[in-house]
Design a protein around this motif. Structure first.
Motif, PDB file in Angstrom:
ATOM      1  N   TRP A 259      19.413   1.814 -12.435  1.00 19.22           N
ATOM      2  CA  TRP A 259      17.834   1.410 -13.089  1.00 19.22           C
ATOM      3  C   TRP A 259      17.156   2.662 -12.477  1.00 19.22           C
ATOM      4  CZ3 TRP A 259      17.735  -2.190 -16.700  1.00 19.22           C
ATOM      5  CH2 TRP A 259      18.825  -3.238 -16.726  1.00 19.22           C
ATOM      6  N   ARG A 260      16.145   2.943 -13.160  1.00 20.88           N
ATOM      7  CA  ARG A 260      15.033   4.071 -12.774  1.00 20.88           C
ATOM      8  C   ARG A 260      13.828   3.565 -13.161  1.00 20.88           C
ATOM      9  NH1 ARG A 260      15.994   9.980 -13.888  1.00 20.88           N
ATOM     10  NH2 ARG A 260      17.180   9.900 -11.895  1.00 20.88           N
ATOM     11  N   SER A 261      12.999   3.457 -11.910  1.00 23.75           N
ATOM     12  CA  SER A 261      11.555   3.225 -12.137  1.00 23.75           C
ATOM     13  C   SER A 261      10.525   4.424 -11.873  1.00 23.75           C
ATOM     14  CB  SER A 261      11.014   2.161 -11.081  1.00 23.75           C
ATOM     15  OG  SER A 261      11.646   0.761 -11.181  1.00 23.75           O
ATOM     16  N   THR A 262       9.905   4.854 -12.688  1.00 29.08           N
ATOM     17  CA  THR A 262       9.379   6.318 -12.581  1.00 29.08           C
ATOM     18  C   THR A 262       7.751   6.010 -12.374  1.00 29.08           C
ATOM     19  OG1 THR A 262       8.639   6.023 -14.865  1.00 29.08           O
ATOM     20  CG2 THR A 262      10.762   7.227 -14.420  1.00 29.08           C
ATOM     21  N   GLN A 263       7.122   4.915 -12.183  1.00 27.77           N
ATOM     22  CA  GLN A 263       5.990   4.726 -11.980  1.00 27.77           C
ATOM     23  C   GLN A 263       5.784   4.061 -10.462  1.00 27.77           C
ATOM     24  OE1 GLN A 263       3.086   5.602 -13.915  1.00 27.77           O
ATOM     25  NE2 GLN A 263       5.203   6.445 -15.159  1.00 27.77           N
ATOM     26  N   PRO A 264       4.836   4.270  -9.782  1.00 31.19           N
ATOM     27  CA  PRO A 264       4.589   3.852  -8.513  1.00 31.19           C
ATOM     28  C   PRO A 264       4.900   2.387  -8.345  1.00 31.19           C
ATOM     29  CG  PRO A 264       2.888   5.243  -8.915  1.00 31.19           C
ATOM     30  CD  PRO A 264       3.672   4.994 -10.193  1.00 31.19           C
ATOM     31  N   GLN A 265       5.776   1.792  -7.408  1.00 30.28           N
ATOM     32  CA  GLN A 265       6.082   0.443  -7.475  1.00 30.28           C
ATOM     33  C   GLN A 265       6.089  -0.280  -6.099  1.00 30.28           C
ATOM     34  OE1 GLN A 265       9.628  -0.779 -10.148  1.00 30.28           O
ATOM     35  NE2 GLN A 265      10.622  -0.860  -8.194  1.00 30.28           N
ATOM     36  N   ASN A 266       5.606  -1.364  -5.636  1.00 35.61           N
ATOM     37  CA  ASN A 266       5.638  -1.844  -4.286  1.00 35.61           C
ATOM     38  C   ASN A 266       7.048  -2.443  -3.945  1.00 35.61           C
ATOM     39  OD1 ASN A 266       5.404  -4.403  -4.858  1.00 35.61           O
ATOM     40  ND2 ASN A 266       3.369  -4.121  -5.581  1.00 35.61           N
ATOM     41  N   THR A 267       7.282  -2.684  -2.815  1.00 32.33           N
ATOM     42  CA  THR A 267       8.409  -3.296  -2.498  1.00 32.33           C
ATOM     43  C   THR A 267       8.842  -4.622  -2.766  1.00 32.33           C
ATOM     44  OG1 THR A 267       7.627  -3.531  -0.189  1.00 32.33           O
ATOM     45  CG2 THR A 267       8.996  -1.697  -0.614  1.00 32.33           C
ATOM     46  N   TYR A 268       8.052  -5.261  -2.953  1.00 34.60           N
ATOM     47  CA  TYR A 268       8.241  -6.677  -3.175  1.00 34.60           C
ATOM     48  C   TYR A 268       8.396  -6.950  -4.556  1.00 34.60           C
ATOM     49  CZ  TYR A 268       3.698  -8.300  -4.909  1.00 34.60           C
ATOM     50  OH  TYR A 268       2.343  -8.431  -5.598  1.00 34.60           O
ATOM     51  N   ALA A 269       7.874  -6.005  -5.586  1.00 36.54           N
ATOM     52  CA  ALA A 269       8.223  -5.992  -7.093  1.00 36.54           C
ATOM     53  C   ALA A 269       9.542  -5.451  -7.234  1.00 36.54           C
ATOM     54  CB  ALA A 269       6.874  -5.264  -7.518  1.00 36.54           C
ATOM     55  N   THR A 270      10.316  -5.018  -6.378  1.00 33.86           N
ATOM     56  CA  THR A 270      11.440  -4.501  -6.623  1.00 33.86           C
ATOM     57  C   THR A 270      12.451  -5.427  -6.525  1.00 33.86           C
ATOM     58  OG1 THR A 270      11.028  -2.395  -5.596  1.00 33.86           O
ATOM     59  CG2 THR A 270      13.082  -2.570  -5.877  1.00 33.86           C
TER      60      THR A 270
ATOM     61  N   GLY B  44      12.791  -1.076 -14.441  1.00 37.02           N
ATOM     62  CA  GLY B  44      12.638   0.097 -15.041  1.00 37.02           C
ATOM     63  C   GLY B  44      13.643   0.127 -16.069  1.00 37.02           C
ATOM     64  N   THR B  45      13.950   1.448 -16.242  1.00 35.84           N
ATOM     65  CA  THR B  45      14.948   1.879 -17.610  1.00 35.84           C
ATOM     66  C   THR B  45      16.346   1.774 -16.994  1.00 35.84           C
ATOM     67  OG1 THR B  45      14.649   4.063 -17.259  1.00 35.84           O
ATOM     68  CG2 THR B  45      13.229   2.997 -18.707  1.00 35.84           C
ATOM     69  N   PHE B  46      17.247   1.562 -18.001  1.00 36.88           N
ATOM     70  CA  PHE B  46      18.795   1.432 -17.709  1.00 36.88           C
ATOM     71  C   PHE B  46      19.320   2.749 -17.990  1.00 36.88           C
ATOM     72  CE2 PHE B  46      22.925   0.512 -19.396  1.00 36.88           C
ATOM     73  CZ  PHE B  46      23.673   0.165 -18.335  1.00 36.88           C
ATOM     74  N   ALA B  47      19.933   3.386 -17.024  1.00 39.28           N
ATOM     75  CA  ALA B  47      20.342   4.620 -17.122  1.00 39.28           C
ATOM     76  C   ALA B  47      21.589   4.864 -17.871  1.00 39.28           C
ATOM     77  CB  ALA B  47      20.308   5.405 -15.916  1.00 39.28           C
ATOM     78  N   THR B  48      22.634   4.338 -17.280  1.00 40.70           N
ATOM     79  CA  THR B  48      23.818   4.295 -17.730  1.00 40.70           C
ATOM     80  C   THR B  48      25.054   3.587 -17.132  1.00 40.70           C
ATOM     81  OG1 THR B  48      25.772   5.939 -18.336  1.00 40.70           O
ATOM     82  CG2 THR B  48      24.674   6.388 -16.367  1.00 40.70           C
ATOM     83  N   ASN B  49      26.341   3.555 -17.406  1.00 38.93           N
ATOM     84  CA  ASN B  49      27.156   2.744 -16.598  1.00 38.93           C
ATOM     85  C   ASN B  49      28.379   3.800 -16.303  1.00 38.93           C
ATOM     86  OD1 ASN B  49      26.135   0.341 -18.377  1.00 38.93           O
ATOM     87  ND2 ASN B  49      27.434  -0.895 -17.136  1.00 38.93           N
TER      88      ASN B  49
ATOM     89  N   THR C 158       0.868  -1.203  -0.119  1.00 33.83           N
ATOM     90  CA  THR C 158       0.036  -0.158  -0.136  1.00 33.83           C
ATOM     91  C   THR C 158       0.802   1.203   0.019  1.00 33.83           C
ATOM     92  OG1 THR C 158      -0.339  -0.200   2.498  1.00 33.83           O
ATOM     93  CG2 THR C 158      -2.105  -0.883   1.109  1.00 33.83           C
ATOM     94  N   ASP C 159       1.900   1.098   0.214  1.00 32.06           N
ATOM     95  CA  ASP C 159       3.018   2.277   0.175  1.00 32.06           C
ATOM     96  C   ASP C 159       3.920   2.167  -1.033  1.00 32.06           C
ATOM     97  OD1 ASP C 159       4.143   4.656   0.641  1.00 32.06           O
ATOM     98  OD2 ASP C 159       5.206   4.278   2.498  1.00 32.06           O
ATOM     99  N   LYS C 160       3.627   2.705  -2.032  1.00 30.30           N
ATOM    100  CA  LYS C 160       4.509   2.732  -3.343  1.00 30.30           C
ATOM    101  C   LYS C 160       5.202   3.907  -3.360  1.00 30.30           C
ATOM    102  CE  LYS C 160       1.224  -0.087  -5.881  1.00 30.30           C
ATOM    103  NZ  LYS C 160       0.470  -0.177  -7.327  1.00 30.30           N
ATOM    104  N   ALA C 161       6.316   3.807  -4.244  1.00 29.13           N
ATOM    105  CA  ALA C 161       7.151   4.936  -4.214  1.00 29.13           C
ATOM    106  C   ALA C 161       7.975   4.783  -5.960  1.00 29.13           C
ATOM    107  CB  ALA C 161       8.348   5.073  -3.378  1.00 29.13           C
ATOM    108  N   THR C 162       8.658   5.612  -6.250  1.00 28.71           N
ATOM    109  CA  THR C 162       9.522   5.614  -7.319  1.00 28.71           C
ATOM    110  C   THR C 162      10.900   5.349  -6.994  1.00 28.71           C
ATOM    111  OG1 THR C 162       9.786   7.907  -7.302  1.00 28.71           O
ATOM    112  CG2 THR C 162       8.137   7.333  -8.898  1.00 28.71           C
ATOM    113  N   TYR C 163      11.829   4.736  -7.923  1.00 26.40           N
ATOM    114  CA  TYR C 163      13.027   4.211  -7.351  1.00 26.40           C
ATOM    115  C   TYR C 163      14.153   4.580  -8.278  1.00 26.40           C
ATOM    116  CZ  TYR C 163      11.125   0.758  -4.136  1.00 26.40           C
ATOM    117  OH  TYR C 163      10.352   0.316  -3.119  1.00 26.40           O
ATOM    118  N   ASP C 164      15.320   4.913  -7.770  1.00 25.32           N
ATOM    119  CA  ASP C 164      16.696   4.556  -8.427  1.00 25.32           C
ATOM    120  C   ASP C 164      17.522   3.898  -7.881  1.00 25.32           C
ATOM    121  OD1 ASP C 164      16.804   6.903 -10.691  1.00 25.32           O
ATOM    122  OD2 ASP C 164      16.186   8.244  -8.924  1.00 25.32           O
ATOM    123  N   VAL C 165      17.904   2.704  -8.464  1.00 22.85           N
ATOM    124  CA  VAL C 165      18.730   1.805  -7.973  1.00 22.85           C
ATOM    125  C   VAL C 165      20.142   1.514  -8.778  1.00 22.85           C
ATOM    126  CG1 VAL C 165      18.980  -0.625  -7.461  1.00 22.85           C
ATOM    127  CG2 VAL C 165      16.653   0.216  -7.220  1.00 22.85           C
ATOM    128  N   SER C 166      21.282   2.095  -7.790  1.00 20.59           N
ATOM    129  CA  SER C 166      22.404   1.995  -8.594  1.00 20.59           C
ATOM    130  C   SER C 166      23.432   0.873  -7.710  1.00 20.59           C
ATOM    131  CB  SER C 166      23.205   3.431  -8.490  1.00 20.59           C
ATOM    132  OG  SER C 166      22.302   4.340  -9.074  1.00 20.59           O
TER     133      SER C 166
END
Length: 504
Positions: free
Chosen positions: A213-224, A197-202, A176-184
């Protein structure tokens, strides 16, 4: 809980008059709740704040399974807070709240609860920045007797449901608490790090590579998710221009061709599902095949599959199942874990729809065959898909009886109303969460029919439902003679593997 107002009584002088003096204790900020109140998982999620964004920056060494990094959490308080919890199991070095060091400790009552006390209480509706620095060996961290982190010979997988985030980043871990993400993630050059999400750069330094990696749409934690290993990575675009990223574990061996013949059809399958459920809800598509697990998971934009799904050849049923979750589970998340039917029943029904599209058996034929092949004393009829209990969340009944419930609904309301219900549901709750009762109310509103008996029978009543003429609680699925559709054995095997690792 806030202290109550206290009243004192004083007698004045001779007793001829009595005056009441009332003193009000000032309300002190309270500690945030250690859970959101989910009956299946009392410590899942936390109270007192909503997260808007996670920035996760990690370094991982496969040789030692050492994970180190910093997660920055952007959130807003929903009440005054003296302290708050984060769902997290790794060793924490420091915590900053709004750039000021905060004290922290692991809640002794429960593993996986990091209690943070800011230097000053937080006001309600306040924007906060929480920075957590940590380092640990995730495969050695046990929470509630379980370790979700999966160490592999060349890396690791953070892939599981209902929890996996506690082994690699601190979070408010409830759908129930979704967020956007940047994962490096920084890893040695000989492995890759995959996420959503989308691949940013190396970015490079000697011997190491950053995967961003970047997820711009709301995302729940177990789906990360996070997958690290010597994957073969393919990048292209879908016909409608979305990034399409797939990855394959070379250890898949002789099944690699079958895996690619299945996963590479994802854009085609998503395009078909969009005709049934509405537009694809996210910014990217893809898939990952790994030998390090025995099930599949609907990671947002990039489902993860065990290589075992492809041992007998190509298997597009599991691709349809996990990608249906992009609509049912990821975009529209469950409001409580007891609502798991909203995820698995719908994804299972998507397999029936895909089967018909491929000419291998209609939903009505599949439903009738499953119904006829399971006698009244079969275990399928002993679990309630609408409230299976935490131990049975991934039981066959949630998948198969759950899909039969949707076919019963379709038969009762007709094709036009049925698909209008599905498309309205995914549009109305896109990026949010909802409950089973919300779906029932929507179905009744769109169809104009009373459907309480139908849903009560198929979701909330033990025993094999009676099947007869069209009606709200008893429905014939198919007028054709019950026979095994071509797709049935593959669908059955798919469900066995989907549930294999979820014996909670």
């Amino acid at each position: 809980m806030r202290p109550r107002t206290r009243a004192s009584v004083g007698a004045i002088s001779t007793g001829l008059a009595i005056m009441l003096f009332t003193s009000t204790a000032s309300a002190a900020p309270a500690a945030g709740a250690s859970g959101v109140g989910d009956p299946y998982y009392p410590y899942a999620g936390n109270g007192g704040y909503d997260v808007s964004h996670y920035d996760i920056r990690l370094t991982y060494q496969p040789a030692t399974d050492l994970l180190a990094g910093t997660t920055t959490i952007l959130a807003k308080t929903t009440q005054e807070l003296s302290s708050f919890d984060l769902d997290f199991g790794l060793h924490t070095n420091s915590v900053l709240v709004n750039n000021v060091p905060a004290s922290f400790e692991v809640d002794p009552k429960e593993n996986g609860e990091l209690v943070v006390t800011p230097a000053r209480p937080l006001a309600a509706n306040q924007t906060i920045t929480v920075v957590v620095n940590y380092a640990d060996t995730p495969s050695k961290v046990v929470i509630d007797g379980y370790t979700a982190w999966k160490k592999t010979p060349d890396g690791a997988l953070a892939v599981d449901e209902p929890q996996n985030s506690q082994w690699w980043y601190p979070a408010n871990d409830h759908p129930t608490d979704k967020a956007t993400y940047d994962v490096s993630v920084e890893v040695p050059d000989n492995v890759v790090a995959l996420s959503n999400g989308t691949f940013a750069t190396n970015k490079y330094r000697a011997g190491w590579t950053w995967w961003r990696w970047r997820s711009t749409q709301p995302q729940n934690t177990y789906a990360t998710t996070l997958e690290i290993g010597a994957f073969q990575v393919n990048q292209s675009t879908t016909p409608d221009g979305k990034p399409f990223i797939t990855a394959y574990d070379p250890a898949t061996g002789d099944s690699l061709g079958a895996a690619k013949a299945s996963v590479e059809r994802t854009p085609e399958i998503d395009a078909f599902l969009a005709t049934q459920f509405g537009p694809f809800p996210f910014e990217a598509q893809g898939g990952v095949v790994s030998t390090g697990l025995t099930f599949a998971l609907e990671a947002q934009t990039r489902p993860v599959y065990s290589d075992k799904f492809f041992l007998a050849g190509s298997n597009t049923s599991v691709i349809a199942h996990e990608n249906a979750h992009q609509w049912f589970g990821d975009s529209v998340s469950l409001g409580r874990w007891s609502d798991i039917w909203l995820n698995e029943g719908f994804a299972s029904y998507a397999e029936y729809l895909w089967s018909e599209h491929e000419g291998e058996g209609t939903p009505a034929e599949l439903a009738q065959y499953i119904y006829d092949s399971r006698p009244a004393d079969d275990a399928l009829w002993k679990v309630l898909p609408g409230d299976p209990g935490a131990a049975n969340q991934f039981d066959d009944a949630v998948y198969d009886r759950g899909a039969l419930a949707l076919q019963a609904l379709r038969t009762a309301v007709g094709n036009d109303a049925f698909f209008t219900i599905l498309k309205t549901w995914t549009a109305a709750h896109r990026g949010g969460a909802a409950r089973i009762n919300d779906f029932i109310a929507l179905s009744e509103r769109i169809s104009g029919k009373p459907l309480h008996d139908l849903f009560n029978t198929w979701l909330f009543t033990m025993g094999k439902p009676a099947v007869g003429p069209n009606g709200t609680s008893a429905t014939t699925f198919s007028t054709a003679q019950a026979k095994e559709p071509k797709s049935y054995q593959r669908i059955e095997r798919t469900h066995e593997l989907l549930a294999a690792a979820h014996q909670y």
